[in-house]
Design a protein around this motif. Sequence first.
Motif, PDB file in Angstrom:
ATOM      1  N   ILE A   1       9.066 -12.846 -15.196  1.00 26.14           N
ATOM      2  CA  ILE A   1       7.740 -12.650 -15.297  1.00 26.14           C
ATOM      3  C   ILE A   1       6.920 -11.837 -15.044  1.00 26.14           C
ATOM      4  O   ILE A   1       6.585 -11.656 -13.578  1.00 26.14           O
ATOM      5  N   THR A   2       5.809 -10.601 -14.489  1.00 24.42           N
ATOM      6  CA  THR A   2       5.134  -9.617 -14.660  1.00 24.42           C
ATOM      7  C   THR A   2       3.935  -9.411 -14.176  1.00 24.42           C
ATOM      8  O   THR A   2       3.079  -9.376 -14.898  1.00 24.42           O
ATOM      9  N   GLY A   3       3.493  -8.940 -12.951  1.00 27.74           N
ATOM     10  CA  GLY A   3       1.411  -8.732 -13.104  1.00 27.74           C
ATOM     11  C   GLY A   3       1.440  -8.327 -11.584  1.00 27.74           C
ATOM     12  O   GLY A   3       2.052  -7.467 -10.850  1.00 27.74           O
ATOM     13  N   GLY A   4       0.863  -7.077 -12.217  1.00 23.77           N
ATOM     14  CA  GLY A   4       0.175  -5.946 -11.143  1.00 23.77           C
ATOM     15  C   GLY A   4      -0.468  -4.599 -11.199  1.00 23.77           C
ATOM     16  O   GLY A   4      -0.884  -5.304 -12.632  1.00 23.77           O
ATOM     17  N   VAL A   5      -1.030  -4.172  -9.768  1.00 25.72           N
ATOM     18  CA  VAL A   5      -2.158  -2.977 -10.054  1.00 25.72           C
ATOM     19  C   VAL A   5      -1.709  -1.893  -9.434  1.00 25.72           C
ATOM     20  O   VAL A   5      -0.752  -1.596  -8.159  1.00 25.72           O
ATOM     21  N   GLN A   6      -1.669  -0.869 -10.280  1.00 26.47           N
ATOM     22  CA  GLN A   6      -1.425   0.638  -9.816  1.00 26.47           C
ATOM     23  C   GLN A   6      -2.768   1.732  -9.633  1.00 26.47           C
ATOM     24  O   GLN A   6      -3.728   1.481 -10.776  1.00 26.47           O
ATOM     25  N   HIS A   7      -2.591   2.265  -8.564  1.00 23.17           N
ATOM     26  CA  HIS A   7      -3.847   2.862  -8.385  1.00 23.17           C
ATOM     27  C   HIS A   7      -3.679   4.172  -7.953  1.00 23.17           C
ATOM     28  O   HIS A   7      -2.788   4.380  -6.591  1.00 23.17           O
ATOM     29  N   ALA A   8      -4.419   5.108  -8.628  1.00 20.33           N
ATOM     30  CA  ALA A   8      -4.020   6.742  -8.405  1.00 20.33           C
ATOM     31  C   ALA A   8      -5.706   6.816  -7.627  1.00 20.33           C
ATOM     32  O   ALA A   8      -6.449   7.540  -8.143  1.00 20.33           O
ATOM     33  N   PHE A   9      -5.592   6.932  -6.158  1.00 23.19           N
ATOM     34  CA  PHE A   9      -7.262   8.059  -5.625  1.00 23.19           C
ATOM     35  C   PHE A   9      -7.392   9.278  -6.212  1.00 23.19           C
ATOM     36  O   PHE A   9      -8.400   9.378  -6.053  1.00 23.19           O
ATOM     37  N   ASN A  10      -6.091   9.464  -5.832  1.00 27.70           N
ATOM     38  CA  ASN A  10      -6.212  11.174  -6.252  1.00 27.70           C
ATOM     39  C   ASN A  10      -4.865  11.686  -7.078  1.00 27.70           C
ATOM     40  O   ASN A  10      -3.616  10.756  -6.945  1.00 27.70           O
ATOM     41  N   GLU A  11      -5.022  13.216  -7.093  1.00 25.90           N
ATOM     42  CA  GLU A  11      -3.236  13.463  -7.203  1.00 25.90           C
ATOM     43  C   GLU A  11      -2.139  13.343  -6.419  1.00 25.90           C
ATOM     44  O   GLU A  11      -1.650  14.200  -6.691  1.00 25.90           O
ATOM     45  N   HIS A  12      -3.140  13.117  -5.507  1.00 22.00           N
ATOM     46  CA  HIS A  12      -2.212  13.578  -4.330  1.00 22.00           C
ATOM     47  C   HIS A  12      -1.526  11.652  -3.876  1.00 22.00           C
ATOM     48  O   HIS A  12      -0.298  12.103  -3.171  1.00 22.00           O
ATOM     49  N   TRP A  13      -2.398  10.852  -3.779  1.00 23.16           N
ATOM     50  CA  TRP A  13      -1.998   9.166  -3.786  1.00 23.16           C
ATOM     51  C   TRP A  13      -2.364   8.453  -4.782  1.00 23.16           C
ATOM     52  O   TRP A  13      -2.844   8.466  -5.022  1.00 23.16           O
ATOM     53  N   LEU A  14      -0.487   7.769  -4.440  1.00 26.40           N
ATOM     54  CA  LEU A  14      -1.014   6.521  -5.407  1.00 26.40           C
ATOM     55  C   LEU A  14       0.000   5.309  -4.414  1.00 26.40           C
ATOM     56  O   LEU A  14       0.132   5.325  -4.365  1.00 26.40           O
ATOM     57  N   VAL A  15      -1.312   3.706  -5.016  1.00 24.22           N
ATOM     58  CA  VAL A  15      -0.567   2.471  -4.948  1.00 24.22           C
ATOM     59  C   VAL A  15      -0.373   2.015  -5.638  1.00 24.22           C
ATOM     60  O   VAL A  15      -1.337   2.231  -6.414  1.00 24.22           O
ATOM     61  N   SER A  16       0.287   0.409  -5.350  1.00 30.23           N
ATOM     62  CA  SER A  16       0.923  -0.306  -6.441  1.00 30.23           C
ATOM     63  C   SER A  16       0.838  -1.387  -5.300  1.00 30.23           C
ATOM     64  O   SER A  16       1.849  -1.438  -4.409  1.00 30.23           O
ATOM     65  N   ALA A  17       0.284  -2.613  -5.719  1.00 29.87           N
ATOM     66  CA  ALA A  17       1.792  -4.605  -6.006  1.00 29.87           C
ATOM     67  C   ALA A  17       1.652  -4.958  -7.177  1.00 29.87           C
ATOM     68  O   ALA A  17       1.162  -4.920  -8.110  1.00 29.87           O
ATOM     69  N   ASP A  18       3.302  -5.035  -7.323  1.00 27.02           N
ATOM     70  CA  ASP A  18       3.775  -5.931  -8.253  1.00 27.02           C
ATOM     71  C   ASP A  18       4.025  -7.051  -7.905  1.00 27.02           C
ATOM     72  O   ASP A  18       4.865  -7.132  -6.847  1.00 27.02           O
ATOM     73  N   TYR A  19       4.110  -8.575  -8.755  1.00 28.77           N
ATOM     74  CA  TYR A  19       4.729  -9.460  -8.471  1.00 28.77           C
ATOM     75  C   TYR A  19       5.865  -9.903  -9.465  1.00 28.77           C
ATOM     76  O   TYR A  19       5.509  -9.275 -10.623  1.00 28.77           O
ATOM     77  N   THR A  20       6.838 -10.452  -9.248  1.00 26.80           N
ATOM     78  CA  THR A  20       7.974 -10.170 -10.472  1.00 26.80           C
ATOM     79  C   THR A  20       8.767 -11.850 -10.455  1.00 26.80           C
ATOM     80  O   THR A  20       9.007 -12.164  -9.169  1.00 26.80           O
ATOM     81  N   HIS A  21       8.690 -12.391 -10.667  1.00 20.99           N
ATOM     82  CA  HIS A  21       9.833 -13.874 -11.311  1.00 20.99           C
ATOM     83  C   HIS A  21      10.321 -14.156 -11.634  1.00 20.99           C
ATOM     84  O   HIS A  21      10.555 -13.538 -13.824  1.00 20.99           O
ATOM     85  N   GLU A  22      11.539 -14.103 -11.415  1.00 14.85           N
ATOM     86  CA  GLU A  22      12.846 -14.056 -12.703  1.00 14.85           C
ATOM     87  C   GLU A  22      13.474 -15.756 -12.486  1.00 14.85           C
ATOM     88  O   GLU A  22      13.755 -15.984 -11.690  1.00 14.85           O
TER      89      GLU A  22
END
Length: 1010
Positions: free
Chosen positions: A725-746
């Motif tokens: 079971i997974t969930g998360g969010v990814q965001h690109a501020f622009n073409e140079h910077w990207l961040v993400s946060a993801d949760y995983t349950h196995e």
Amino acid sequence: MRRLSSLLCAFALLIFASVPSFLRAQNPNGALRGEIQDASAARVAGARVVVQSTGSSITREAMANDRGEFRIEGLLPGSYRVTVTAKGFAAATADVDVAVSVVRDIAVTLKPESGRETLNVQGNASSITTQSIDTASAVHQGVVGARDLETLPLPARSFANIAYLVPGTEPVEPSDPTKARITAVSTGGSSGLNNELSVDGADNSDDWIGGFLQNFSPDAIQEFAVRTSNEDADTGWTTAGSVVITTKHGTNEWHGDGAFYERAAPLNARFPIENPAESCIDGICEHNPKQPFSRQNYVGTLGGPIARNKVWFFTSFEHVHENASIAYSPTNIGYFDALAQLAADGLITGVPSIAVPATVPIPFRDYISSMRFDWAQSAKSQWFLRTSQDSYLAHNALVEQGMLPSTGLTTHNNYWNTVISNSYAFSPAWLGNLVLGASLLHLTQTRNSDLGFALAFPFSSTALTISGFETFGDNQFATPITLFPDLRNQDKYQVRYDLSHIAGSHALKFGVDFIHEPVLSGAFASTAETLAQYVNNPTYYVQNPGVFGTFAPQCAGTPASDGSTCSYTPAGDGSFSQNVQRLGLYAEDSWRVSHRLTVNYGLRYQTTFGLFEASGRSQLENPAYLTLKALGIGLVNGAPHDYRKQIAPRLGIAYSPGDSEKTVIRAGFGLFYNDLAQNGWATAFQGVNTPPGTCVVPSDPGCAPAGAAASLVDPNYKTPYAIHITGGVQHAFNEHWLVSADYTHEQGNHGYRAYRYTPGENIDPNAPALSVFHSDNRSSYNSMMLHAQGNMRRFSVVANYTLSKAQTWGCVLGELFDYVNGVCNPLNAFEPGDYGPSGEDVRHRFVLAGTVHIPGGFELSTVTQLESARPITITTADNSDRISVQFSGMTQPVKTSLDEFRGTPYIQSDLRVTRPININERWRVDPFIEFFNLFNRNNPGANFAVNIVQVPGAQFNSSGAVYEICNPNCVPLTSLKQLEIPEGALGDFFGPGTTVGIPFAAQLGVRVTF
């Protein structure tokens, strides 16, 4: 069963003969998806999209649907020229990079014929530090490119060193000593042996021990994706993650490189655990010599056209020339000299003398090569053929500080793999992919001596020598860690077909995967062996020759009179053999519900044939089963059968709010089945090597004798599976910077465990000593993964932080989905204390990697890893249970729980400095120096003494609990930390360690590229 397998083969071949064939499987290719609009943001339907490889003539095309959207599947990773045309509009053209196993999004804005067109390409997928946002998939993954493999420091020249940059991965030792130097990658808190591994679409998994089957040079790899969660239904044979590799290919331009790497002892610091500066005994300290070492890597690649725009080739070769060694300490040489004196005195029958060298060379030679041909048969059909081999030879393997060369091995491994693949575009909407794969492994391990016996003294089994216990004589192929074979063979043949169809907003995919392994076999050492284990060291017996007695094989001599033991094992049949088939079927759809929402859903079914048959016989013919039946013991009441209920649904959702497509919210669910490595059951397969004799009453010759070791597989077997079971969010501020946060349950279910029964203790005294292998374990893994990447003109960087917790049931070892887990009490298999962290339970892990361009044209690249301490279990002397402790002030001892101990945090920073020199537009020279463990931190990781007899000065009270430490002064036990003793690294056992950091080392090199 064989007839059913034959029918399945015939059916699969009939299907494949009736349709055109294709290029790749299990997502080694990428895809391109986009939206086409005009200047007013209105969608342009019916636009024509042509994608052409910039290095060859291979093209693909598609038509935009009524929503102005298009999708092109099955693109080989690399650079493409994308051209979009529509009536009344000017053509739009741009270069786009497509990465392995990734759906690439582009946005196209068409201008009137008199205007200027634009094509918006988000990011660049050539490196782990420059990945673009994926708005179409819920899969958590990271893509590593050839540039990363060339520019980031690799301590062992293994691509796994870079795989650890992907969030959710962590270092793990290579699989086992029979496959030293083979890459391993841990995901989901597991040992990494349960990951699915493919190269160019063909299966590359070792189905006996798990992990990778064959190694590849980093210079042969174009890209690879490490998928820590797999919501797509085309992924199978895993309960954790997958590694999808694609190799380099030729283009219309001649290209290649050559590289040389040099390491030597003067560039290395001492490893204070294995090679301390001094060794002390009885208060007298002596200087230890530094262990000699040198290693050179020679690398060469070449690619180009055989016929421009038609046929291309690419080849790579790497040779590893390593001369490691063991330098004996003065103390150990003193023990060896005393042993030689006992032989000279005639006390060791048949051995009049023993040579004692100052050092033992451990040469290692590895030859890794690969060759690939690509053929553009037509605009619709493209083929490729790739064949690869890896052959290595190691002498004096497993020799360590307290062991003479006679105890070593010569290991010779041969791996070979080939893939034929075709991609056929029936139309812009239909694509078929075919993979035909074949691979083999042939491994031999030959003892340096074949005396028929081994002598073991206490100084040989310490925290410095973990790979065995022999001092002189034959290697027993058994260690405190594992029992391993001296022969292995694996032949594998694969046929896989995938069919993709684009229908409006749906991207459908169907596939069948059939694997035939007629040979999955090997052998444990089976010659007659005598093992004499002495309670004192050789110097004691030189001073007291009457105590030593006279040693002779088969324990026929006069035994030692100080409590030493001698055991004799007669010759037997150590072989094991299987003939296994695997079948997988799947269907999935990527539904573009709207330009903001994509839903991926699918269903997978897979099963095996012949998993529990050995030498063509079932467990009903195992003498252990027949003996239990003769005794009327209903512990095992039948034979296990292949599990037919492996139905695995998959669901993934990707939602991009707003119109910018700079943010994506992902969630997914999946069920994953995997019949894991078979080595845990090999002893059960040995039991049916020959047809059983009559066994009606326990005294019949076809029964297993009372007390003899025997093994069975529980009849209630179910294939292990995991719920993701997974969930998360990814965001690109622009073409140079990207961040993400993801949760995983196995959530793991039906993992493997061994139940061991002792006659007279928990089973009938007339029964054999029995091991029953069950699939009843449960485990869990939870993680939060934070990721950030930046790509600026002067630097590129990636940073990951993972907070995780992995737990499972076990006795002295806890691994997720691994064969090593056992139970302490088979009559109460889920006792308190048996549930604890897995061996790869790393609560905190941080990775920083990237490249900085500084004035003067220099480039600085780093990989820095920090992780919290890994868990450890310390066992009783016979390795059957965990130790008990009684702290100062306690009235009763307490049994330690599974993996209750923790080692030390791991911190290692590697640095690469290079100054590229451009000779002209085609040629470049990169001289470099690499520094590993830059700050020379002692990193034992979780490599601590795991048996209480290896803990110096441990004292036991009347109940058998440790209560004080005398080393040399006695102090009461107040903390578990007092029992943690760092031990020798796994380098000579498994090959270069990854969880045990090497000491400071420098490596010089140069690379020439054209």
